[in-house]
Design an enzyme around this catalytic site. Structure first.
Site, PDB file in Angstrom:
ATOM      1  CD  GLU A 336      60.476  21.943  18.537  1.00 50.82           C
ATOM      2  OE1 GLU A 336      60.690  22.094  19.745  1.00 50.82           O
ATOM      3  OE2 GLU A 336      59.357  22.179  18.013  1.00 50.82           O
ATOM      4  CB  CYS A 337      60.256  16.123  14.856  1.00 48.85           C
ATOM      5  SG  CYS A 337      59.738  14.433  14.466  1.00 48.85           S
ATOM      6  N   GLY A 338      60.203  17.006  12.209  1.00 47.11           N
ATOM      7  CA  GLY A 338      60.018  17.254  10.787  1.00 47.11           C
ATOM      8  C   GLY A 338      60.762  18.482  10.307  1.00 47.11           C
ATOM      9  CB  SER A 427      66.649  17.466  18.887  1.00 48.79           C
ATOM     10  OG  SER A 427      66.309  16.261  19.544  1.00 48.79           O
TER      11      SER A 427
END
Length: 449
Positions: A336-338, A427
């Site tokens: 997720e993200c980072g 994502s």
């Protein structure tokens, strides 16, 4: 597929009974007014006096809750009438009301910002509001601003206001005199740079990055101690909602490795609770310090600050090789993200330096000066529909075609891309696991449920 239905219509049923407990929602006209500072100071003040304090955070957030958890001595859960849902929020508030002497809820952005807003939470659960207003450059306009906050939209239970950045006793008196009779004066805080909480591009520094946080909180609590707001708020009725139902053991016997360090620090306590409630055994590791993944059946790389630690991540060849091997072996992985940023070929940091990382996703992710995305998102995946949010300053360039896109609930527009590469799902969207525990279990390799 149609969007998930709004989860913030209606109010808790009065037939459920109520639990009486002092409670307050701390809001502001905008971000940067001092909500977290005041909420943490109040929690610390009452905790010093021997009270059991439970604090919640409105909306999606990872950083403010770390400060609030340090101040209250208890985990801080999110209340968001869309992302977490009203039922989840009601159950968590009721549990807190059964245990605590005081409940504090910190708002998000401005009091009326967003759909649903902090004001919607206050109305839904019948919480009185404390508005923190940065008043350093105003006088009578303070009263006009408070009047607007209190009167906008449907009525609130009550409002009082705290002036932040007060220059003198006379300034505080001018601010107090500007208030209409139906808005209470909660006091004023003078400027104090030694007690302020430092910030960076995604928000406040986390509690574990502030070794002097107890001293800062002591200064803030001492400053509040002589103000009207220091008194215990009036008790309100919190609906005695039943506890959240137990989860099926869909992940029983499975070990999930969870990245947790300075580069991967964005973890909702409710997400960890959900995985454990599903029967998973959690093992934590550091992508920065550990040379290999621990033995596990699935992997979760949550968000954080890989851009601040890109050189160290790139230098940890053992961990990068371990990630590649796990992916090649078909290990279920959620990034997720980072956490997703760590898996690209290249990460370009804020200084423009390029760093070679895991290479599980082709292309480059680069930091930028402007905010790239912010807000609620939902993902319709084969495993099920989950809710979450996005907040990032980077952008990704990749030849990999998205598997699908998230959806913005506000208007149904297209949100973040979701990438599927083997058993990897990646994502920018941060998922709130309790929004669909069964779908989350399937993301981590559960074959039933």
């Amino acid at each position: 597929m149609s969007a998930p239905s709004p989860a913030f219509a209606g109010k808790p049923s009065p037939d459920a009974g109520s639990l009486r407990v002092p409670a307050l929602l701390v809001a502001a006209p905008a971000s940067g007014q001092g909500k977290t500072t005041v909420t943490a100071a109040l929690a610390w003040l009452h905790r010093r006096q021997g009270r059991k304090v439970r604090v919640f955070k409105s909306g999606p957030d990872y950083l403010d809750p770390s400060i609030l958890a340090a101040a209250s001595g208890a985990p801080v859960h999110s209340l968001d009438l869309w992302m977490t849902g009203a039922e989840d929020a009601a159950a968590r508030l009721a549990q807190a009301a059964r245990e605590a002497d005081l409940i504090l809820v910190e708002g998000v952005m401005g009091l009326h910002d967003g759909t649903p807003s902090s004001a919607d939470i206050a109305r839904h659960f019948g919480l009185p509001v404390l508005s923190v207003i940065q008043a350093g450059a105003m006088a009578q306009t303070f009263g006009a601003l408070a009047f607007g906050l209190a009167g906008y939209g449907q009525p609130l239970v009550s409002m009082q206001v705290l002036a932040n950045g007060v220059a003198s006793a006379r300034h505080a008196e001018m601010l107090r005199e500007s208030l209409p009779a139906h808005i209470g004066w909660a006091g004023g805080l003078a400027r104090d740079k030694d007690a302020s909480l430092p910030e960076r591009h995604l928000g406040l520094h986390a509690a574990d990055e502030l070794p002097d946080l107890p001293a800062r909180l002591d200064r803030l609590a001492d400053a509040l101690a002589g103000q009207p707001i220091a008194a215990l708020p009036a008790a309100v009725g919190i609906a005695a909602a039943p506890p959240l139902p137990p989860l099926p053991p869909l992940l029983a016997g499975r070990t999930i490795a969870v990245a947790r360090d300075a580069a991967c620090r964005f973890l909702y306590p409710a997400n960890l609770d959900t995985l454990q409630g599903l029967g998973a055994r959690l093992v934590f590791f550091s992508p920065l310090a550990d040379e290999a993944l621990p033995a596990c059946d699935a992997l979760w790389l949550p968000g954080g600050y890989p851009e601040l630690h890109a050189a160290s991540l790139a230098a940890n060849g053992g961990m990068l090789a371990s990630l590649r091997a796990a992916h090649a072996n078909g290990l279920p992985m959620l990034a997720e993200c980072g956490g997703m940023m760590m898996l690209f070929d290249t990460l370009v940091d804020k200084a423009g330096q390029a760093h070679s990382l895991a290479g599980l996703l082709p292309g480059t992710v680069a930091m930028q000066a402007r905010l790239a995305a912010l807000g609620h998102q939902w993902l319709a995946l084969p495993e099920g529909t989950v809710r979450g949010h996005t907040f990032h300053y980077s952008s990704a360039q990749t030849p990999l075609a998205p598997y699908c896109h998230a959806t913005v609930p506000r208007d149904g527009s297209r949100g973040e891309p979701v990438f599927r590469h083997g058993a990897l799902t990646a994502s920018y969207t941060h998922i709130y696991f309790p929004s669909n525990p069964q779908a989350v279990a399937r993301l981590f390799g559960a074959t039933a449920g």
